[in-house]
Write a protein that holds these residues in place. Structure first.
Motif: not given
Length: 164
Positions: A53-55, A135-141, A146-149
């Motif tokens: 909602d904030s974007i 995995l690093e990219s996935r975990d960073g996202m 991400m889940e909130h968005g």
């Protein structure tokens, strides 16, 4: 990690399997596949629901067809965040395969596969799998919120679809 959220109208399932470079999302919508599909390919609709909602989203380029490309900017109180990719397959009311890149990490390209299933009675199941380059990219996202968005974005989409 698997999380779900029950509301009056939907359940979101987010699967982040241990040791695998994917995130899978399943969400049912009280709308037909053509309406859910259109909300993903029509840039005027997409900017209204995508993200938290904030974007605020602004389209820079949008050619939602097989072989087309897309680009948009999300803006919030902290700044601007650009994203871009290519549509590899756009199959009307059924499937979208695209790449996804955050401009802040241009070497990390994700492959996203979105499938729509008609559940009958005016309902659609959206299933999306994102394959990350590491995995690093996935975990960073995932750590970035991400889940909130996803939750807020799909809640906005559900409301938009209900309003017609």
């Amino acid at each position: 990690m698997t999380t779900t959220n029950d509301t009056d109208y939907s359940t979101l399932q987010l699967d982040v399997p241990e040791g695998i470079q994917t995130v899978s999302i399943t969400r049912d919508f009280a709308a037909t596949p053509d309406k859910v599909f259109r909300a993903h390919i029509d840039p005027e609709l997409f900017v209204k629901w995508c993200g938290p909602d904030s974007i605020t989203n602004t389209i820079r380029e949008w050619d939602a067809q097989t072989g087309g490309k897309w680009s948009y900017v999300s803006t919030d109180d902290d700044g601007e965040y650009g994203f871009f990719g290519s549509f590899h397959e756009v199959r009307e009311n059924e499937r979208i395969v695209q790449t996804f890149t955050f401009e802040g990490f241009p070497d990390a390209v994700n492959l996203e596969i979105l499938t729509l299933t008609d559940l009958g009675d005016g309902r659609t199941r959206l299933q999306s799998t994102s394959v990350f380059d590491s995995l690093e990219s996935r975990d960073g996202m995932v750590a970035s919120g991400m889940e909130h968005g996803i939750r807020e974005g799909y809640d906005k989409l559900e409301k938009m679809l209900a309003e017609g």
